[in-house]
Design an enzyme around this catalytic site. Structure first.
Site, PDB file in Angstrom:
ATOM      1  CB  SER A 195      48.129  18.553  89.602  1.00 16.52           C
ATOM      2  OG  SER A 195      48.753  18.828  88.371  1.00 16.52           O
TER       3      SER A 195
ATOM      4  CE1 TYR B  20      45.290  23.303  88.996  1.00 13.31           C
ATOM      5  CE2 TYR B  20      47.364  22.417  88.186  1.00 13.31           C
ATOM      6  CZ  TYR B  20      46.023  22.249  88.472  1.00 13.31           C
ATOM      7  OH  TYR B  20      45.416  21.031  88.240  1.00 13.31           O
TER       8      TYR B  20
HETATM    9  N1  LIG Z   1      42.881  18.151  83.328  1.00 19.43           N
HETATM   10  C1  LIG Z   1      44.122  18.044  83.753  1.00 19.43           C
HETATM   11  O1  LIG Z   1      45.084  18.060  82.961  1.00 19.43           O
HETATM   12  C2  LIG Z   1      44.423  17.869  85.211  1.00 19.43           C
HETATM   13  C3  LIG Z   1      45.737  17.517  85.556  1.00 19.43           C
HETATM   14  C4  LIG Z   1      46.041  17.367  86.899  1.00 19.43           C
HETATM   15  C5  LIG Z   1      45.074  17.539  87.858  1.00 19.43           C
HETATM   16  N2  LIG Z   1      43.800  17.874  87.468  1.00 19.43           N
HETATM   17  C6  LIG Z   1      42.830  18.044  88.541  1.00 19.43           C
HETATM   18  O2  LIG Z   1      41.763  17.139  88.346  1.00 19.43           O
HETATM   19  C7  LIG Z   1      40.565  17.688  88.926  1.00 19.43           C
HETATM   20  C8  LIG Z   1      39.457  17.680  87.885  1.00 19.43           C
HETATM   21  O3  LIG Z   1      39.852  18.533  86.822  1.00 19.43           O
HETATM   22  P1  LIG Z   1      39.271  18.478  85.342  1.00 19.43           P
HETATM   23  O4  LIG Z   1      40.420  18.452  84.425  1.00 19.43           O
HETATM   24  O5  LIG Z   1      38.233  17.441  85.233  1.00 19.43           O
HETATM   25  O6  LIG Z   1      38.662  19.952  85.237  1.00 19.43           O
HETATM   26  P2  LIG Z   1      37.206  20.462  84.891  1.00 19.43           P
HETATM   27  O7  LIG Z   1      37.342  21.928  84.739  1.00 19.43           O
HETATM   28  O8  LIG Z   1      36.639  19.695  83.754  1.00 19.43           O
HETATM   29  O9  LIG Z   1      36.391  20.099  86.217  1.00 19.43           O
HETATM   30  C9  LIG Z   1      36.523  20.841  87.400  1.00 19.43           C
HETATM   31  C10 LIG Z   1      35.288  20.655  88.246  1.00 19.43           C
HETATM   32  O10 LIG Z   1      35.409  21.463  89.419  1.00 19.43           O
HETATM   33  C11 LIG Z   1      34.176  22.149  89.607  1.00 19.43           C
HETATM   34  N3  LIG Z   1      34.363  23.408  90.302  1.00 19.43           N
HETATM   35  C12 LIG Z   1      35.135  24.461  89.932  1.00 19.43           C
HETATM   36  N4  LIG Z   1      34.980  25.478  90.786  1.00 19.43           N
HETATM   37  C13 LIG Z   1      34.085  25.064  91.730  1.00 19.43           C
HETATM   38  C14 LIG Z   1      33.504  25.676  92.870  1.00 19.43           C
HETATM   39  N5  LIG Z   1      33.792  26.930  93.233  1.00 19.43           N
HETATM   40  N6  LIG Z   1      32.631  24.956  93.620  1.00 19.43           N
HETATM   41  C15 LIG Z   1      32.299  23.700  93.265  1.00 19.43           C
HETATM   42  N7  LIG Z   1      32.814  23.066  92.187  1.00 19.43           N
HETATM   43  C16 LIG Z   1      33.689  23.749  91.415  1.00 19.43           C
HETATM   44  C17 LIG Z   1      33.667  22.420  88.189  1.00 19.43           C
HETATM   45  O11 LIG Z   1      32.295  22.745  88.175  1.00 19.43           O
HETATM   46  C18 LIG Z   1      34.002  21.102  87.512  1.00 19.43           C
HETATM   47  O12 LIG Z   1      32.997  20.143  87.708  1.00 19.43           O
HETATM   48  C19 LIG Z   1      40.956  19.088  89.414  1.00 19.43           C
HETATM   49  O13 LIG Z   1      41.315  19.022  90.768  1.00 19.43           O
HETATM   50  C20 LIG Z   1      42.187  19.411  88.593  1.00 19.43           C
HETATM   51  O14 LIG Z   1      42.989  20.379  89.212  1.00 19.43           O
HETATM   52  C21 LIG Z   1      43.448  18.031  86.175  1.00 19.43           C
END
Ligand SMILES: NC(=O)c1ccc[n+]([C@@H]2O[C@H](COP(=O)([O-])OP(=O)(O)OC[C@H]3O[C@@H](n4cnc5c(N)ncnc54)[C@H](O)[C@@H]3O)[C@@H](O)[C@H]2O)c1
Length: 259
Positions: free
Chosen positions: A137, A150
């Site tokens: 991130s 986080y």
């Molecule tokens: N959305 C943002 O602004 C952002 C920014 C930087 C990084 N990220 C990172 O990108 C990645 C995807 O995030 P996103 O925004 O699509 O979030 P999201 O919440 O839409 O997706 C997260 C996914 O992780 C899965 N997950 C959560 N806990 C789990 C567990 N215990 N076992 C198995 N799967 C599990 C969920 O089911 C989901 O499919 C993550 O690593 C997040 O930290 C997101």
């Protein structure tokens, strides 16, 4: 890496960014796509299978906080597709009030997944090598006060992934490591950041971040897959507001050897 005909495992594939990445990988002509996630999303799965009938798409439920569950998911995947060329560690959650879970999902789970995948990919032991993409991130680049826990977990992801890209490891495993650092992206993960902070007085910081510019998950996914095609071992790529920026780090310490 040329993705055509390749086998990809995507962890967290039904998440906001994950779903869009699955489409981008399929559009590049991957042959076998395996999705690991907590729960099946039957609608998305059906839609992907209809849109990309030439690919084989599988789903296995797993919980990334449970090491046995990770092991079992990889066993089932390899039983189906034989080998995999690309692993994307894309699970995540953001809620600083749940300290243990934050570290377990964002950092420990990602480390266990990587260590579970490596023996299958290991070029020194009959594997084909490949590429592991770990999603960190911008909070894994820049200390982010409002979600300090986080941010700590994601700094761990960045450090772990960069460390695993060491040439000594690369020469042994034949596996490249890439760190992806998305900026704020419109998914459930970043809904109401002000509710997910540890200090009442810090809610204002969260509320401020709630108003920051965001990119769409589609744009983030397009750029992630672009980096999968063109990125280099050890590369750290910030994907923010539709741009790809390679991040470089100063060397802050090297050991002094006695001889
Ligand atoms: N959305 C943002 O602004 C952002 C920014 C930087 C990084 N990220 C990172 O990108 C990645 C995807 O995030 P996103 O925004 O699509 O979030 P999201 O919440 O839409 O997706 C997260 C996914 O992780 C899965 N997950 C959560 N806990 C789990 C567990 N215990 N076992 C198995 N799967 C599990 C969920 O089911 C989901 O499919 C993550 O690593 C997040 O930290 C997101």
């Amino acid at each position: 890496m040329d993705l055509k005909g390749k086998n990809v495992i995507y962890e967290g594939g039904f998440g906001g960014i994950g779903q869009r990445c699955l489409r981008e990988f399929l559009a590049k002509g991957v042959k076998n796509l395996v999705i690991f996630d907590l729960q099946e999303n039957a609608d998305v799965l059906q839609d992907l299978r209809t849109s990309y009938p030439e690919a084989n798409i599988f789903f296995f439920a797993f919980d990334i906080t449970d090491k046995n569950s990770i092991t079992a998911a990889f066993e089932k995947a390899v039983e189906k597709i034989g080998h995999f060329d690309v692993l994307v560690n894309g699970c995540g959650m953001m809620d600083d009030t749940k300290v243990e879970l934050m570290i377990e999902i964002n950092l420990m789970g990602l480390i266990h997944s990587t260590l579970t995948a490596l023996p299958y990919m290991n070029k020194s032991n009959g594997g084909r090598g490949g590429l592991i993409i770990n999603i960190s991130s911008v909070a894994g680049l820049e200390p982010t006060a409002v979600v300090a826990v986080y941010s700590a977990a994601k700094h761990g992801v960045t450090a772990f992934t960069r460390a695993m890209a060491n040439p000594h490891y690369y020469n042994h495993f034949g596996v490249s490591f890439i760190t992806i650092c998305p900026g704020i992206t419109e998914t459930n993960l970043v809904e109401n950041i002000h509710d997910k902070v540890n200090f009442k007085f810090a809610e204002v910081l969260g509320a401020r971040l709630d108003t920051a510019e965001r990119q769409s998950p589609e744009v983030c996914a397009q750029n992630l897959v672009k980096v999968a095609e063109t990125g280099k071992n050890g590369g750290v790529y910030m994907l923010d507001l539709g741009e790809i920026k390679e991040i470089t780090f100063p060397t802050m310490w090297t050991p002094v050897f006695k001889s």
